[in-house]
Design a protein around this motif. Sequence first.
Motif, PDB file in Angstrom:
ATOM      1  N   SER A 118     -24.137  13.636  32.847  1.00 27.94           N
ATOM      2  CA  SER A 118     -23.345  14.418  33.799  1.00 27.94           C
ATOM      3  C   SER A 118     -24.221  14.726  35.010  1.00 27.94           C
ATOM      4  O   SER A 118     -24.453  15.874  35.377  1.00 27.94           O
ATOM      5  CB  SER A 118     -22.851  15.706  33.130  1.00 27.94           C
ATOM      6  OG  SER A 118     -22.001  15.406  32.051  1.00 27.94           O
ATOM      7  N   VAL A 119     -24.719  13.663  35.600  1.00 32.15           N
ATOM      8  CA  VAL A 119     -25.591  13.756  36.770  1.00 32.15           C
ATOM      9  C   VAL A 119     -25.016  12.858  37.857  1.00 32.15           C
ATOM     10  O   VAL A 119     -24.673  11.707  37.591  1.00 32.15           O
ATOM     11  CB  VAL A 119     -27.035  13.314  36.440  1.00 32.15           C
ATOM     12  CG1 VAL A 119     -27.911  13.368  37.694  1.00 32.15           C
ATOM     13  CG2 VAL A 119     -27.625  14.181  35.339  1.00 32.15           C
ATOM     14  N   ALA A 120     -24.905  13.396  39.062  1.00 31.43           N
ATOM     15  CA  ALA A 120     -24.451  12.602  40.203  1.00 31.43           C
ATOM     16  C   ALA A 120     -25.660  12.192  41.025  1.00 31.43           C
ATOM     17  O   ALA A 120     -26.541  13.004  41.305  1.00 31.43           O
ATOM     18  CB  ALA A 120     -23.486  13.410  41.065  1.00 31.43           C
ATOM     19  N   GLY A 121     -25.710  10.931  41.407  1.00 32.55           N
ATOM     20  CA  GLY A 121     -26.761  10.453  42.298  1.00 32.55           C
ATOM     21  C   GLY A 121     -26.303  10.582  43.734  1.00 32.55           C
ATOM     22  O   GLY A 121     -25.207  10.143  44.085  1.00 32.55           O
ATOM     23  N   LEU A 122     -27.100  11.223  44.573  1.00 28.62           N
ATOM     24  CA  LEU A 122     -26.792  11.371  46.000  1.00 28.62           C
ATOM     25  C   LEU A 122     -27.865  10.646  46.797  1.00 28.62           C
ATOM     26  O   LEU A 122     -29.046  10.995  46.724  1.00 28.62           O
ATOM     27  CB  LEU A 122     -26.759  12.855  46.394  1.00 28.62           C
ATOM     28  CG  LEU A 122     -26.630  13.151  47.893  1.00 28.62           C
ATOM     29  CD1 LEU A 122     -25.322  12.608  48.461  1.00 28.62           C
ATOM     30  CD2 LEU A 122     -26.755  14.649  48.154  1.00 28.62           C
ATOM     31  N   LEU A 123     -27.464   9.638  47.552  1.00 28.12           N
ATOM     32  CA  LEU A 123     -28.410   8.841  48.335  1.00 28.12           C
ATOM     33  C   LEU A 123     -28.271   9.201  49.805  1.00 28.12           C
ATOM     34  O   LEU A 123     -27.190   9.081  50.389  1.00 28.12           O
ATOM     35  CB  LEU A 123     -28.152   7.347  48.130  1.00 28.12           C
ATOM     36  CG  LEU A 123     -29.164   6.404  48.776  1.00 28.12           C
ATOM     37  CD1 LEU A 123     -30.563   6.638  48.215  1.00 28.12           C
ATOM     38  CD2 LEU A 123     -28.759   4.948  48.549  1.00 28.12           C
ATOM     39  N   VAL A 133     -26.908   7.735  35.805  1.00 30.34           N
ATOM     40  CA  VAL A 133     -26.069   8.741  36.451  1.00 30.34           C
ATOM     41  C   VAL A 133     -24.603   8.373  36.234  1.00 30.34           C
ATOM     42  O   VAL A 133     -24.259   7.204  36.044  1.00 30.34           O
ATOM     43  CB  VAL A 133     -26.383   8.846  37.962  1.00 30.34           C
ATOM     44  CG1 VAL A 133     -27.824   9.277  38.183  1.00 30.34           C
ATOM     45  CG2 VAL A 133     -26.107   7.528  38.681  1.00 30.34           C
ATOM     46  N   GLY A 134     -23.753   9.380  36.271  1.00 27.45           N
ATOM     47  CA  GLY A 134     -22.336   9.125  36.041  1.00 27.45           C
ATOM     48  C   GLY A 134     -21.562   8.775  37.289  1.00 27.45           C
ATOM     49  O   GLY A 134     -20.471   8.217  37.221  1.00 27.45           O
ATOM     50  N   ALA A 135     -22.108   9.126  38.462  1.00 28.36           N
ATOM     51  CA  ALA A 135     -21.444   8.855  39.738  1.00 28.36           C
ATOM     52  C   ALA A 135     -22.506   8.764  40.823  1.00 28.36           C
ATOM     53  O   ALA A 135     -23.595   9.335  40.693  1.00 28.36           O
ATOM     54  CB  ALA A 135     -20.442   9.964  40.066  1.00 28.36           C
ATOM     55  N   ILE A 136     -22.177   8.034  41.900  1.00 28.94           N
ATOM     56  CA  ILE A 136     -23.092   7.891  43.033  1.00 28.94           C
ATOM     57  C   ILE A 136     -22.340   8.184  44.321  1.00 28.94           C
ATOM     58  O   ILE A 136     -21.242   7.667  44.549  1.00 28.94           O
ATOM     59  CB  ILE A 136     -23.697   6.475  43.095  1.00 28.94           C
ATOM     60  CG1 ILE A 136     -24.645   6.237  41.913  1.00 28.94           C
ATOM     61  CG2 ILE A 136     -24.444   6.260  44.413  1.00 28.94           C
ATOM     62  CD1 ILE A 136     -25.204   4.826  41.839  1.00 28.94           C
ATOM     63  N   VAL A 137     -22.936   9.039  45.151  1.00 26.76           N
ATOM     64  CA  VAL A 137     -22.422   9.303  46.498  1.00 26.76           C
ATOM     65  C   VAL A 137     -23.453   8.789  47.490  1.00 26.76           C
ATOM     66  O   VAL A 137     -24.606   9.215  47.475  1.00 26.76           O
ATOM     67  CB  VAL A 137     -22.180  10.809  46.725  1.00 26.76           C
ATOM     68  CG1 VAL A 137     -21.786  11.065  48.188  1.00 26.76           C
ATOM     69  CG2 VAL A 137     -21.091  11.326  45.781  1.00 26.76           C
ATOM     70  N   MET A 138     -23.041   7.853  48.358  1.00 23.96           N
ATOM     71  CA  MET A 138     -23.908   7.341  49.430  1.00 23.96           C
ATOM     72  C   MET A 138     -23.553   8.074  50.717  1.00 23.96           C
ATOM     73  O   MET A 138     -22.445   7.935  51.222  1.00 23.96           O
ATOM     74  CB  MET A 138     -23.726   5.840  49.625  1.00 23.96           C
ATOM     75  CG  MET A 138     -24.412   4.995  48.575  1.00 23.96           C
ATOM     76  SD  MET A 138     -24.392   3.228  49.012  1.00 23.96           S
ATOM     77  CE  MET A 138     -25.432   3.231  50.490  1.00 23.96           C
ATOM     78  N   ALA A 139     -24.514   8.856  51.235  1.00 22.32           N
ATOM     79  CA  ALA A 139     -24.228   9.687  52.399  1.00 22.32           C
ATOM     80  C   ALA A 139     -24.756   9.114  53.702  1.00 22.32           C
ATOM     81  O   ALA A 139     -24.449   9.634  54.767  1.00 22.32           O
ATOM     82  CB  ALA A 139     -24.797  11.089  52.184  1.00 22.32           C
ATOM     83  N   GLY A 140     -25.563   8.073  53.643  1.00 16.16           N
ATOM     84  CA  GLY A 140     -26.077   7.471  54.872  1.00 16.16           C
ATOM     85  C   GLY A 140     -25.038   6.600  55.546  1.00 16.16           C
ATOM     86  O   GLY A 140     -24.066   6.162  54.920  1.00 16.16           O
ATOM     87  N   SER A 141     -25.233   6.346  56.821  1.00 17.14           N
ATOM     88  CA  SER A 141     -24.301   5.504  57.569  1.00 17.14           C
ATOM     89  C   SER A 141     -24.271   4.087  57.018  1.00 17.14           C
ATOM     90  O   SER A 141     -25.248   3.600  56.444  1.00 17.14           O
ATOM     91  CB  SER A 141     -24.724   5.455  59.047  1.00 17.14           C
ATOM     92  OG  SER A 141     -23.937   4.524  59.768  1.00 17.14           O
ATOM     93  N   GLY A 142     -23.139   3.421  57.223  1.00 15.83           N
ATOM     94  CA  GLY A 142     -23.062   2.004  56.947  1.00 15.83           C
ATOM     95  C   GLY A 142     -23.717   1.225  58.081  1.00 15.83           C
ATOM     96  O   GLY A 142     -24.181   1.794  59.068  1.00 15.83           O
ATOM     97  N   TYR A 143     -23.740  -0.087  57.932  1.00 20.79           N
ATOM     98  CA  TYR A 143     -24.391  -0.944  58.926  1.00 20.79           C
ATOM     99  C   TYR A 143     -23.359  -1.853  59.591  1.00 20.79           C
ATOM    100  O   TYR A 143     -22.422  -2.336  58.939  1.00 20.79           O
ATOM    101  CB  TYR A 143     -25.478  -1.790  58.275  1.00 20.79           C
ATOM    102  CG  TYR A 143     -26.557  -0.951  57.630  1.00 20.79           C
ATOM    103  CD1 TYR A 143     -27.554  -0.361  58.403  1.00 20.79           C
ATOM    104  CD2 TYR A 143     -26.560  -0.734  56.259  1.00 20.79           C
ATOM    105  CE1 TYR A 143     -28.529   0.431  57.822  1.00 20.79           C
ATOM    106  CE2 TYR A 143     -27.526   0.066  55.672  1.00 20.79           C
ATOM    107  CZ  TYR A 143     -28.514   0.640  56.458  1.00 20.79           C
ATOM    108  OH  TYR A 143     -29.466   1.435  55.878  1.00 20.79           O
TER     109      TYR A 143
END
Length: 348
Positions: A72-77, A128-138
Motif C-alpha cells: 500500500s505504497v504509492a510511487g511519486l516521480l 509499489v501499488g500505484a505510480i504517479v508521474m508528476a514531471g512534464s512529458g516530452y
Amino acid sequence: MARETKRSQGRSALRLVDVAERAGVSLATASRSLSGSDGVSQAVAAHVRHVAQQMGYVANAHARTLAGGTTSVAGLLVYEVGDPYFAEIASGVVKVAATHGWSVQIGHTERRASDEAVQLRLMRAHRVGAIVMAGSGYVDAAMEAEAEKELTAFEDDGGRVVVIGRHHVRADAVLADNTAGGEAVAAHVLGLGHRRLAVAAGPDHLTTIADRLTGIRAAVAAAGLDPGALPVVHAPFTREGGRDAVARILAEHPGTTAVLALNDAMATGVVSGLRDRGLAVPGDVSVTGFDDIQVAQDLSPALTTVRLPMTEMGAVALELALRPAAARPRRRHLAHALVVRDSTAPPP
C-alpha cells in the motif's frame, strides 16, 4: 523501558483477524479497508482503519511483498524534490495517501530524462501499488520510450499509473490548463500596453513549455502582432535559469518592457537579474510567472502569475490511481486563475 517493550510486543502480536473481529467485518473486508482496495464503502473503510489505529495494529507490508503482492505504497516521480512546484503536488498526494492508509515513496530524476526509467524500475522492485508521474512529458515521444516500457510492464502486472501533464503514455492523466494560462497572462500584459515582450522559457523539449508558449503566441496574434517574432529564450527551469535568460534577453533584445517567465522560479531569477542591472520592476520592466508557488506573493514586488491548483493536482492524481483501471484512460482537466499582483504595470 520494560513497559514500552511489552507494549510493542503486544502490538506486533496483533493479527488482521483480530481487527476484523473487533470491527465486526469479514477478514476480506478488513484487508481491503486497510489496503485501500476497491469494493468497500468509505464509511466501512474509515471504521476499520479507526479500529486498527485504536488497537495499534500495523499491516505487515514486507510480508505481503515477499508473498509476491504489492504494497500500500504509492510511487511519486518528480523532477526535483526541492522544487516548490513538486513539493505542493507531493503534499496533495501524501494527504490522499494518508486518508486511504497508504504511504508515499518519492523518487526524483534531477531533471534528467534518462533517470526516469531507472527510478521507475526501483519503484517496481519495491512493489509499489500505484505510480504517479508528476514531471512534464516530452515533445519528442522517443524521449519517453524507456519510461513508457516500464509503466506498461507495471500496468500489465496489475499496477496503476497516473501522469500529471501531457505525456506520450497511455494512462490516466491530470492536465493543467497550461495553454489557456499562457494566453491569459500574455493578454494581461498586452492589455497594459506592452508590445515589446520576451519569454524566459524552460527547456524546449518539455510539453509543459510547448503548451504555455502556444497560449502566449495565441494572445500575441490576437493583439495583431507577429507571434513568430516573439523572442523566446530557453534556459533551465530554475532561478539561475531565469537570471541567465534575462541577461540574454537584455543583450539581444534591448528595449524589452515585459518578460514572461514560464514558471515562478525562473521569474524570481528574472527579477533578480533586472535589479542587478539597475532596472526597476515594474517601473522599467514588468515580470510575470507561472504556477503561483507559495512564495510568489511574498516577493517584492509580489509576482503576477498564473495559479495552478498544484496540491489538488497531486490529490486528484492519486485518487485516480486508487481506482480500478477504466476501459479508456481518464482525463481530469483542472482550471487556472490569473493572479495580478505588483510586478506588472503599463510600460514606461
